[in-house]
Scaffold this active site. Structure first.
Site, PDB file in Angstrom:
ATOM      1  N   GLN A 223      43.422  53.784 -11.638  1.00 50.53           N
ATOM      2  CA  GLN A 223      43.224  54.402 -10.329  1.00 50.53           C
ATOM      3  C   GLN A 223      41.888  55.147 -10.269  1.00 50.53           C
ATOM      4  O   GLN A 223      41.507  55.622  -9.212  1.00 50.53           O
ATOM      5  CB  GLN A 223      44.356  55.403 -10.047  1.00 50.53           C
ATOM      6  CG  GLN A 223      45.727  54.765  -9.981  1.00 50.53           C
ATOM      7  CD  GLN A 223      46.856  55.764  -9.815  1.00 50.53           C
ATOM      8  OE1 GLN A 223      47.832  55.711 -10.536  1.00 50.53           O
ATOM      9  NE2 GLN A 223      46.766  56.679  -8.849  1.00 50.53           N
ATOM     10  N   ARG A 370      52.862  60.328  -7.161  1.00 51.09           N
ATOM     11  CA  ARG A 370      52.774  60.466  -5.698  1.00 51.09           C
ATOM     12  C   ARG A 370      52.787  61.940  -5.315  1.00 51.09           C
ATOM     13  O   ARG A 370      53.594  62.400  -4.506  1.00 51.09           O
ATOM     14  CB  ARG A 370      53.918  59.712  -5.032  1.00 51.09           C
ATOM     15  CG  ARG A 370      53.519  59.223  -3.648  1.00 51.09           C
ATOM     16  CD  ARG A 370      54.408  58.176  -3.097  1.00 51.09           C
ATOM     17  NE  ARG A 370      53.827  57.747  -1.831  1.00 51.09           N
ATOM     18  CZ  ARG A 370      54.274  56.752  -1.106  1.00 51.09           C
ATOM     19  NH1 ARG A 370      55.295  56.053  -1.502  1.00 51.09           N
ATOM     20  NH2 ARG A 370      53.697  56.421   0.022  1.00 51.09           N
ATOM     21  N   CYS A 371      51.867  62.662  -5.897  1.00 50.52           N
ATOM     22  CA  CYS A 371      51.964  64.121  -5.871  1.00 50.52           C
ATOM     23  C   CYS A 371      50.588  64.708  -6.154  1.00 50.52           C
ATOM     24  O   CYS A 371      49.844  64.176  -6.955  1.00 50.52           O
ATOM     25  CB  CYS A 371      52.950  64.517  -6.974  1.00 50.52           C
ATOM     26  SG  CYS A 371      52.927  66.222  -7.460  1.00 50.52           S
ATOM     27  N   GLU A 741      51.424  61.099   0.133  1.00 51.66           N
ATOM     28  CA  GLU A 741      52.543  61.510  -0.704  1.00 51.66           C
ATOM     29  C   GLU A 741      53.482  62.501  -0.029  1.00 51.66           C
ATOM     30  O   GLU A 741      54.501  62.879  -0.632  1.00 51.66           O
ATOM     31  CB  GLU A 741      51.998  62.127  -1.988  1.00 51.66           C
ATOM     32  CG  GLU A 741      51.162  63.351  -1.740  1.00 51.66           C
ATOM     33  CD  GLU A 741      50.210  63.634  -2.880  1.00 51.66           C
ATOM     34  OE1 GLU A 741      49.764  62.676  -3.515  1.00 51.66           O
ATOM     35  OE2 GLU A 741      49.934  64.803  -3.124  1.00 51.66           O
TER      36      GLU A 741
END
Ligand code: CDP
Length: 796
Positions: A223, A370-371, A741
């Protein structure tokens, strides 16, 4: 007379443009790491430890070497001769690449084999004989700090016990005073369980070292390609300009693909040694058992309350289990990420947070699944505590929240932990949510149902979260400042290529970034191709995680477009033969202020940039922008769920869920809705069905998709989405806030609150996630809290 383009028609801001990337994905034409085959490519497999904590007495690889088709067997000892047995992590720790002295978690990388095909490599791994001497195991922070606990990181001279950090933030004295003045003190303790991002595509890499050019190319599932390039340069001591990292299509990241994994390093070394491309593709159980976990935090808090419902102060203590290596990425200033964003939406005079991180015999954890760096834990705890406090006061859940929210007229608002919130309409979001769920009517139905023995419940979760690190003054990873970038080249025919330092993994950047260019320049979105993930072509950026892309890289896209527009204005003045001051802009066109019919399009300016520029002007229409955001963006969400719990079985069903999200200006409303639905689905899965934990021997229980369930459309409830509240971000160039998120962060508390609301009056204060039927049944039957903290029995 305006001749401006219709922004929606050209796919600009606010257009629900279909995702351009889907054209290749739904045809099966995506190009994932495992789709890539290079001439002469070999395959690597990893041998993993079956034990959670053991000394390695010996490793015998002779049988593996003898298997035809095997080219190389790597062990920690061999890595050590090249100073590669250990590598630095993104959080100033070290991590074993291949174990030398001990194994420290089940699934740890012990050796790897490079062979003609993956099957030979796997067979050869099984032929490696490792003699282990088992050691006592630690699976929770309590055990980690117990007297006489084995020291997991005895490789580190400075490490006396298992504590990684003790950290605090906030005003201790002020908070103590608030508690002295409190009428009521509400307390809550819970465990936010370990949770795995489980992207559909596992991690993998293909390293291709070319001795003739000295260039190393690595195709990989990262990522953050530029960070990996820097890490490879530092770890493998290769010159950075000779390293090219390419992230092709990625099948989901969710934070799992931010860390640097041993498999990447081993494939790189193997390619250098063998001078052939080496592919490593992790299998599903390898991904579940050994790559970045999230959460696994023990939260212990208390709230000082005035009897009328005003929150006076909050104390929080967290114990975070990081596994055997502290390897997740955190902004270096904040040891427990942005946990101190808890309660940001509420106007609380005083707050204090203490955090302790410990090692355990588990795979490294704490990734921002997702944070935005621990905000999921923060918001979950906040909303669970708010529900408990309202219940303790005997107050209505909605009224308690509304009374304590930061009010619209109070922005900018400084939280007691130091964050600056700039905008929001919290009460309005709550009101929209309450109306959509028909709050009063549900409460009436709930009371009626109770009389007949039916358990209905309603859970609210309201939260704001900090998205878009950084500003560079406060946010860095390993000293590298958190900004981002965009590079835009407009060709002479008015078509353009845009590259950014972000990296999409399914979020739709190829679609939405082009929409920002369309909005700023009037170039139709379909004329802008977006590329990300290749460090040889993309400008330097920190990558995509923590919903930072729109707040940072998205802002850079707007800013680079404005630079292009500024040059195009000079070209327009030249073409129109007027001074620049006399030129006006409307979408896609410059015109003469005094004669609006006389104008030139952005495409005509582009042609002039290569064929008819004024004297002294540099040719071409290209530019780069690096964007350092002045602040984080603070989207807000209100999620409300109603459930029915079956008292006989503990099974609970969602009756209705409504979501009101305010993420400022929506670039692509359809993509935003997709992000919210995906996040709510993950939230539902975490609350309801995703079970992965550890037994007392450190065996990972639930390391398969029969226990750790991925929700399909079959079991996922429907969601009703509301978009009527829009509070533009005042500092973002197009007023956008992050969204990726929010639903995964705020959603879990809504489900859990709903189930506990159904159990109200039973004295049950907490059931740890996942709220499996047996846990809910146990709580109902025995009227007690149910903990999910490890160790569990392996037959649980
Ligand atoms: O960093 P990440 O891409 O995961 O999250 P994000 O910045 O919140 O964006 C997720 C997706 O939603 C991207 O395609 C964004 O461009 C889009 N988005 C949008 O259309 N409008 C917003 N206000 C925020 C995000």
């Amino acid at each position: 007379m305006s001749q401006a383009l219709d922004e929606i028609k050209i796919g600009g801001l606010g257009a629900s443009r279909k995702r351009v990337e889907d054209s290749r994905f739904i045809r099966g034409k995506g190009n994932y790491t495992d789709d890539i085959t290079l001439p002469g490519m070999l395959h690597m497999e990893i041998l993993r430890s079956p034990l959670a904590h053991a000394r390695i007495k010996s490793i015998d690889t002779s049988k593996a070497w003898d298997i035809p088709g095997v080219h190389l067997v790597l062990t920690g000892e061999m890595m050590a001769t090249r100073n590669l047995a250990w590598m630095p992590t993104l959080s100033y720790d070290t991590q074993a690449v291949l174990a030398t002295d001990k194994v420290r978690f089940q699934g740890q990388e012990v050796a790897c084999v490079i062979a003609d095909d993956p099957y030979i490599a796997k067979d050869a791994c099984e032929a490696i004989d490792v003699d282990y001497e088992p050691l006592p195991v630690i699976v929770n922070p309590r055990q980690a700090v117990a007297e006489g606990a084995p020291v997991i990181r005895d490789d580190k001279e400075s490490q006396a016990g298992n504590v990684i950090y003790d950290w605090e933030v906030g005003d201790k004295a002020g908070t103590d005073r608030a508690f002295e003045q409190a009428d009521v003190i509400s307390k809550l303790q819970l465990h936010y369980p370990r949770s795995h991002p489980s992207p559909i595509e596992c991690c993998g890499s293909i390293a291709d070292f070319n001795r003739a050019t000295s260039k190393l190319t690595v195709y990989m599932t990262t990522q953050a390609p530029h960070i990996i390039r820097a890490a490879v340069a530092l770890v493998a001591e290769l010159p950075e300009h000779m390293i090219r990292i390419i992230s092709p299509d990625i099948g989901g990241g969710f934070g799992n693909k931010v860390p640097v994994y041993p498999g990447y390093v081993c494939s790189i070394l193997a390619s250098i040694l063998l001078e052939r491309p080496v592919k490593w593709i992790e299998d599903k159980s390898g991904n579940l058992i050994s790559t970045g976990f999230a959460r696994d935090v023990y939260l212990d808090g208390e709230m000082a309350l005035r009897r009328d419902g005003k929150i006076l102060g909050v104390r929080i203590h967290t114990d975070a289990d990081h596994g055997a290596f502290f390897s997740d990425a955190q902004p270096s200033k904040f040891k427990i990420g942005l946990m101190h964003s808890a309660f940001a939406a509420y106007d609380i005079p005083a707050a204090h947070l203490t955090a302790r991180g410990t090692y355990s015999n588990k795979a490294p954890g704490g990734v921002a699944y997702r944070c935005s760096f621990r905000v999921t834990e923060a918001m979950f705890f906040q909303e669970r505590m708010v529900q408990a406090a309202a219940d303790d006061l005997g107050m209505d859940q909605a009224a308690f929240r509304r009374m304590n929210f930061v009010r619209d007229e109070d922005f900018p608002h400084r939280t007691p932990f130091g964050f600056l919130l700039d905008s929001g309409q919290y009460a309005k979001c709550l009101d929209v949510g309450l109306k959509a769920i028909d709050y009063q009517e549900f409460r009436r139905e709930q009371a009626e149902a109770r009389k007949r023995g039916r358990l209905l419940g309603l859970g609210i979760s309201t939260m704001t979260e900090p998205l878009g690190a950084g500003n560079s003054r406060e946010y860095d990873i390993l000293g590298i400042k958190m900004f981002d970038s965009a590079d835009l080249k407009v060709h002479m025919t008015g078509k353009a290529i845009l590259r950014t330092g972000a990296k999409t993994q399914g979020q739709g950047h190829e679609t939405t970034w082009a929409q920002i260019v369309a909005h700023e320049l009037g170039i139709p979105a379909e004329d802008v191709v977006v590329e990300e993930g290749d460090t040889d072509t993309a400008p330097f950026g920190m990558g995509t995680y923590a919903s930072r892309s729109t707040p940072v890289a998205g802002a850079a896209v707007a800013m680079v477009s404005r630079k292009i527009r500024a040059k195009a204005r000079r070209l327009a003045a030249h073409l129109l033969e007027v001074s620049e001051e006399d030129v006006e802009w409307e979408l896609g066109r410059f015109y003469v202020r005094s004669a609006p019919d006389r104008g030139v399009t952005i495409q005509e300016c582009a042609m002039a940039a290569y064929s008819n520029m004024p004297d002294g002007m540099e040719p071409g229409l290209e530019n780069t922008a690096y964007y350092d955001p002045p602040n984080l963006t603070w989207p807000f969400a209100c999620y409300i769920v109603t459930v029915e719990v079956d008292p006989e079985t503990g099974v609970w069903d969602v009756l209705k869920m409504v979501a009101v999200d305010d993420c400022g200006v929506r670039i692509n409303p359809m993509i935003v809705e997709g992000q919210i639905m995906g996040g709510l689905t993950e939230a539902y899965a975490m609350a309801n069905m995703q079970f992965i934990t550890f037994d007392a021997d450190g065996n990972c229980v639930g390391s398969n998709y029969m226990d750790y369930l991925l929700p399909s459309a079959w079991e996922t409830p429907g969601f009703e989405l509301h978009s009527e509240v829009v509070t533009p971000c005042p500092h973002h160039p197009i007023g956008a806030k992050g969204i990726g998120e929010c639903a995964a962060v705020g959603g879990p508390a809504a489900f859990v609150n709903a189930v506990l609301d159904a159990l109200s009056g039973t004295g049950v204060r907490n059931i740890d996630m996942p709220l499996l039927p047996d846990r809910v049944w146990e709580a109902i039957t025995y009227r007690r809290d149910v903990s999910g903290a490890p160790p569990v029995r392996s037959d649980d």
